[in-house]
Design a protein around this motif. Structure first.
Motif, PDB file in Angstrom:
ATOM      1  N   GLU A 160       0.833  -1.205   0.000  1.00  0.00           N
ATOM      2  CA  GLU A 160       0.000   0.000   0.000  1.00  0.00           C
ATOM      3  C   GLU A 160       0.864   1.249   0.000  1.00  0.00           C
ATOM      4  OE1 GLU A 160      -3.819   1.904   2.392  1.00  0.00           O
ATOM      5  OE2 GLU A 160      -3.196  -0.159   2.728  1.00  0.00           O
ATOM      6  N   ARG A 161       0.814   1.951  -1.097  1.00  0.00           N
ATOM      7  CA  ARG A 161       1.492   3.238  -1.258  1.00  0.00           C
ATOM      8  C   ARG A 161       0.673   4.043  -2.238  1.00  0.00           C
ATOM      9  NH1 ARG A 161       5.106   5.324  -4.897  1.00  0.00           N
ATOM     10  NH2 ARG A 161       5.376   3.331  -5.971  1.00  0.00           N
ATOM     11  N   HIS A 162       0.180   5.184  -1.814  1.00  0.00           N
ATOM     12  CA  HIS A 162      -0.816   5.895  -2.608  1.00  0.00           C
ATOM     13  C   HIS A 162      -0.210   7.036  -3.423  1.00  0.00           C
ATOM     14  CE1 HIS A 162      -4.285   3.735  -1.080  1.00  0.00           C
ATOM     15  NE2 HIS A 162      -3.722   3.785   0.126  1.00  0.00           N
ATOM     16  N   GLY A 163      -0.896   7.351  -4.509  1.00  0.00           N
ATOM     17  CA  GLY A 163      -0.493   8.440  -5.387  1.00  0.00           C
ATOM     18  C   GLY A 163      -1.658   8.877  -6.241  1.00  0.00           C
ATOM     19  N   ARG A 164      -1.366   9.624  -7.296  1.00  0.00           N
ATOM     20  CA  ARG A 164      -2.425  10.124  -8.186  1.00  0.00           C
ATOM     21  C   ARG A 164      -3.057   8.966  -8.952  1.00  0.00           C
ATOM     22  NH1 ARG A 164      -0.477  15.022 -11.862  1.00  0.00           N
ATOM     23  NH2 ARG A 164      -2.676  14.839 -12.436  1.00  0.00           N
ATOM     24  N   PRO A 165      -4.382   8.975  -9.112  1.00  0.00           N
ATOM     25  CA  PRO A 165      -5.026   7.935  -9.918  1.00  0.00           C
ATOM     26  C   PRO A 165      -4.579   8.044 -11.373  1.00  0.00           C
ATOM     27  CG  PRO A 165      -6.633   9.139  -8.585  1.00  0.00           C
ATOM     28  CD  PRO A 165      -5.357   9.906  -8.514  1.00  0.00           C
ATOM     29  N   PRO A 166      -4.449   6.919 -12.084  1.00  0.00           N
ATOM     30  CA  PRO A 166      -4.155   6.973 -13.522  1.00  0.00           C
ATOM     31  C   PRO A 166      -5.220   7.764 -14.272  1.00  0.00           C
ATOM     32  CG  PRO A 166      -3.873   4.754 -12.674  1.00  0.00           C
ATOM     33  CD  PRO A 166      -4.537   5.536 -11.587  1.00  0.00           C
ATOM     34  N   GLN A 167      -4.810   8.416 -15.347  1.00  0.00           N
ATOM     35  CA  GLN A 167      -5.724   9.231 -16.142  1.00  0.00           C
ATOM     36  C   GLN A 167      -5.790   8.702 -17.570  1.00  0.00           C
ATOM     37  OE1 GLN A 167      -7.548  12.077 -14.982  1.00  0.00           O
ATOM     38  NE2 GLN A 167      -6.895  11.132 -13.061  1.00  0.00           N
ATOM     39  N   VAL A 168      -7.022   8.513 -18.072  1.00  0.00           N
ATOM     40  CA  VAL A 168      -7.243   8.131 -19.468  1.00  0.00           C
ATOM     41  C   VAL A 168      -7.815   9.357 -20.171  1.00  0.00           C
ATOM     42  CG1 VAL A 168      -8.384   6.556 -21.057  1.00  0.00           C
ATOM     43  CG2 VAL A 168      -7.686   5.752 -18.789  1.00  0.00           C
ATOM     44  N   VAL A 169      -7.038   9.932 -21.071  1.00  0.00           N
ATOM     45  CA  VAL A 169      -7.380  11.221 -21.664  1.00  0.00           C
ATOM     46  C   VAL A 169      -7.883  11.028 -23.095  1.00  0.00           C
ATOM     47  CG1 VAL A 169      -6.551  13.540 -22.206  1.00  0.00           C
ATOM     48  CG2 VAL A 169      -5.570  12.275 -20.272  1.00  0.00           C
ATOM     49  N   ALA A 170      -9.134  11.414 -23.331  1.00  0.00           N
ATOM     50  CA  ALA A 170      -9.706  11.371 -24.678  1.00  0.00           C
ATOM     51  C   ALA A 170      -9.303  12.633 -25.435  1.00  0.00           C
ATOM     52  CB  ALA A 170     -11.225  11.270 -24.592  1.00  0.00           C
ATOM     53  N   CYS A 171      -8.790  12.458 -26.651  1.00  0.00           N
ATOM     54  CA  CYS A 171      -8.300  13.588 -27.443  1.00  0.00           C
ATOM     55  C   CYS A 171      -9.161  13.753 -28.692  1.00  0.00           C
ATOM     56  CB  CYS A 171      -6.844  13.366 -27.837  1.00  0.00           C
ATOM     57  SG  CYS A 171      -5.759  13.041 -26.432  1.00  0.00           S
ATOM     58  N   ALA A 172      -9.265  14.991 -29.164  1.00  0.00           N
ATOM     59  CA  ALA A 172     -10.131  15.281 -30.307  1.00  0.00           C
ATOM     60  C   ALA A 172      -9.569  14.695 -31.597  1.00  0.00           C
ATOM     61  CB  ALA A 172     -10.312  16.795 -30.444  1.00  0.00           C
TER      62      ALA A 172
END
Length: 749
Positions: free
Chosen positions: A587-599
């Motif tokens: 257990e070591r926490h950080g920023r959640p992964p991001q899935v970025v939709a692009c135009a």
């Protein structure tokens, strides 16, 4: 500084003092005072150790300089008086020079170890009271051993020493270790962990358990280095069991992504070199690695532990050695690239067939049977001298355990010797043409000219027709490379790696049973085989521990289930791409992964540029942009370079790992790790089949602290779960959006 310390008999305040302080100031004040005294005494102990190391460094430097002067003086004397010396004097001078050189070499090695210890003399301490003793003894643990030059008392124990296992394997309470003469039993009364940098104590912790969570969390939260580092300060109990295993002839280690299996395997090599230093040296150890980039990435671990670097080899090197004069062949990287571009059902059927233990058994039986079924002994005649077919058959049967072509050569050599002697006795001449004539007659008794012809004939059986398809007139598929090499080994004597006494094989899941059969023939030594069956780059020909054990039935199988690399958020995200119920994340926490939709593609490039700039402004050092294929990585590398980004492109021809920003493919990234990872093109046309799923999982599990994925069009079906991780173009965060807009504006302008 936060220090959590229990009482240690050898360093803490006396009980009477502690009681007095408790009575006068209360328990909290008393504990604080004891902790302060403990810390002061630890700092004093460190200062004394550093002073001793500094003195020893000066002594060794003087000794090295003296040896160099002595060697030069001996050489000068030898050249000046060489003609006047008798044989005994010359021998004496040589002995003196060799002795001086040996002493200097020893001093140089010792100096390097002292220099390493000066940076961080020790990282742990365990207080052990042996049965029958009245007090506990403090044992400090470091990368190397250090003894007091006056008393020869051990001041720092090498992490591989028997007593050091107390630190890794036991909590406070009853414990034991295997001493040289017997098993020492007793009680651990305390354990401490230290972080010492450049000879200065940064912090210390008491740990009643194994390696305390505080130290582990601090180490795991650090940024990734440009090379793999040693982990002696944070080796966990289950990892230590792998490292110190001395009994396994073949050890198969299945480890989940981020379990540290490669590092543990290297530490195991270092332990074995220490444990068996009289019979095992770095020259006797070899690593079979997946590629040269990975080999460079791990190159610092053993030198950090005071051991010489070991030789490296890969399966391409083995293939080149055997097939250079036989046939051209498809590389593994070419096979993977072809499959990622287009899955050919017929080709995958051939791969699957040749990637089972049953295939090895079938091919082996067929090769063995050829000598009985297809060798046809006939009379040999040369120079009007004859050897009967019966003689040929009898001579052939004298060596039933030798490979078929070796047996034929033996028959031919014996025939040449007899016929030549008969010819010479009768007054006839014997020429090289006569020798070749005899050899040709013997080879004609067997229908196959060489191993390649035999291997092709294997597929003439109706049940196997269509399973051998050349890629050209003189090129074979990768799936046929090691079956052919195995055929060559089983049909003729081959040079093996006899000097190697321990072989380390990484990425075990990417090698087929027939490749392991080749390894078994070439390396008759102990082995450590490691990998993760969830990270195969070719699911049509991957191996599991149970599959490998079919080739090495004597093997011991161990498993590492704890994952240390990624934050909990990244691990949970990757788990939903490819489920592994055995994984136990730390257990070591950080920023959640991001899935970025692009135009569109232009917007996706702007998003990636923004993420790169965001990374530059962060505390993290390394960034990996990981594409599905090297072709995609090369295209994006060109675009990012034109946009002004300095980054390193790694492909299959690369030989070195690079610090900073790296762009590569999922296949090449295996075994590497980065603070931040960007995975572009995660749309449903790019990541669509099971092989793509594996590549996506590999890419995501390279991230330690941050993970970003970008796509144009519908997101991959393997990311359908990621609703809570999705954002549109501009919804990453305010800082990233601003950077993205600036990047887009600059490019458009």
């Amino acid at each position: 500084m936060t220090v959590a310390i229990r009482r240690y008999p050898s360093l803490s305040a006396p009980t009477t003092l502690r009681q007095s302080l408790t009575h006068k100031f209360g328990p909290e004040m008393a504990l604080t005072d004891v902790q302060t005294r403990d810390e002061e005494q630890e700092r004093q102990h460190l200062a004394e150790t550093v002073h001793l190391l500094t003195t020893e460094l000066e002594r060794l430097t003087t000794a090295i300089n003296s040896s160099a002067s002595a060697i030069q003086a001996h050489k000068t004397h030898m050249w000046t008086h060489w003609r006047d010396m008798d044989a005994a004097e010359k021998v004496n001078v040589r002995v003196e020079v060799n002795t001086s050189v040996t002493l200097a070499e020893y001093a140089v090695v010792a100096k390097k170890r002292i220099q390493r210890l000066l940076m961080s003399p020790y990282f742990g301490r365990v207080d052990f009271q042996a049965n029958g003793k009245t007090a506990a003894k403090a044992h400090y643990i470091g990368v190397h051993n250090l003894s007091d030059p006056k008393t020869q008392d051990v001041l720092i124990h090498d992490w591989r020493a028997p007593v050091s296992s107390l630190y890794y394997d036991f909590e406070s309470g009853e414990a034991f270790f295997e001493a040289p003469q017997e098993t020492a039993h007793g009680e651990i009364t305390g354990k401490r962990q230290y972080k010492i940098r450049n000879g200065r104590l940064e912090y210390m912790f008491e740990s009643a358990l194994n390696i305390g969570d505080d130290v582990l969390q601090r180490e795991l939260s650090q940024s990734a280095d440009d090379k793999m580092k040693n982990i002696v300060a944070t080796i966990q109990r289950e990892q230590n069991a792998v490292i110190r295993n001395e009994t396994a002839q073949v050890l198969i280690l299945q480890g989940v992504a981020g379990s540290g299996k490669t590092s543990i395997a290297l530490h195991r090599v270092a332990f074995l070199l220490y444990r068996f230093k009289d019979t095992l040296s770095s020259d006797n150890v070899m690593i079979l690695s997946p590629n040269k980039v990975f080999g460079d990435y791990i190159a610092n671990v053993l030198p950090e532990l005071g051991e010489e670097q070991i030789a490296e080899i890969d399966f391409n090197t083995v293939a080149d050695k055997f097939l250079a004069k036989v046939t051209d062949y498809e590389k593994f990287s070419e096979q993977v690239a072809s499959l990622l571009d287009h899955v050919d059902e017929a080709a995958t059927e051939r791969m699957r067939y040749k990637a089972t233990p049953e295939f090895v058994t079938c091919l082996d039986a067929w090769i063995t049977s050829r000598a009985d079924e297809e060798f046809a002994p006939r009379e040999i005649e040369q120079k009007r001298k004859r050897l009967s077919a019966e003689w040929v058959a009898a001579t052939f049967e004298e060596s039933p355990t030798l490979p078929i072509f070796t047996r034929l050569d033996l028959v031919a050599n014996t025939a040449v010797h007899l016929l030549k002697q008969q010819a010479l006795d009768s007054g006839a001449k014997w020429t090289a043409a006569d020798t070749n004539g005899v050899r040709g007659q013997v080879r004609a008794m067997f229908p196959y000219r060489n191993a390649l012809a035999m291997y092709k004939a294997f597929y003439s059986d109706p049940s196997r027709r269509g399973l051998f398809t050349p890629l050209g007139r003189n090129k074979i598929e990768y799936a046929d490379v090691f079956p052919l090499i195995y055929t060559m080994i089983r049909t003729a004597r081959q040079e093996n790696y006899g000097r190697i006494r321990h072989l380390l094989i990484d990425e075990m899941q990417d090698y087929t049973p027939v490749q392991y059969a080749v390894v078994r023939e070439l390396f008759s030594c102990k082995m450590t085989i490691l990998g993760d069956s969830n990270q195969s780059v070719n699911p049509f020909s991957s191996s599991s521990p149970s599959t490998i054990q079919r080739i090495f039935p004597e093997a011991d199988c161990l498993e590492l289930r704890k994952s240390y690399r990624s934050t909990t958020e990244i691990t949970d995200f990757a788990q939903q791409i490819s489920r592994n119920d055995k994984i136990i994340p730390i257990e070591r926490h950080g920023r959640p992964p991001q899935v970025v939709a692009c135009a569109d593609q232009e917007d996706q490039q702007a998003q990636i540029l923004a993420l790169i700039e965001q990374h530059r402004n962060s505390e993290h050092r390394s960034l990996g942009v990981i594409c599905k294929t090297t072709a995609q990585a090369e295209t994006l590398h060109r675009a990012l370079s034109e946009a002004g980004v300095e980054l390193t492109f790694l492909d299959y021809d690369s030989t070195e790992f690079a610090a900073g920003i790296v762009i590569t493919s999922a296949h090449i990234s295996k075994g590497l790790e980065f603070d931040t990872v960007i995975v572009p093109h995660v749309n449903d046309t790019n990541y669509t089949n099971e092989m793509d799923r594996s590549m996506l999982y590999i890419a995501c599990t390279r991230a330690m602290h941050e993970l970003h994925l970008t796509h144009v069009g519908p997101v991959s079906r393997f990311l359908d779960f990621a609703d809570g991780h999705r954002s549109g173009s501009g919804a990453i965060d305010a800082e990233t959006a601003e950077i993205r807009d600036q990047a887009t504006g600059a490019r458009v302008g």
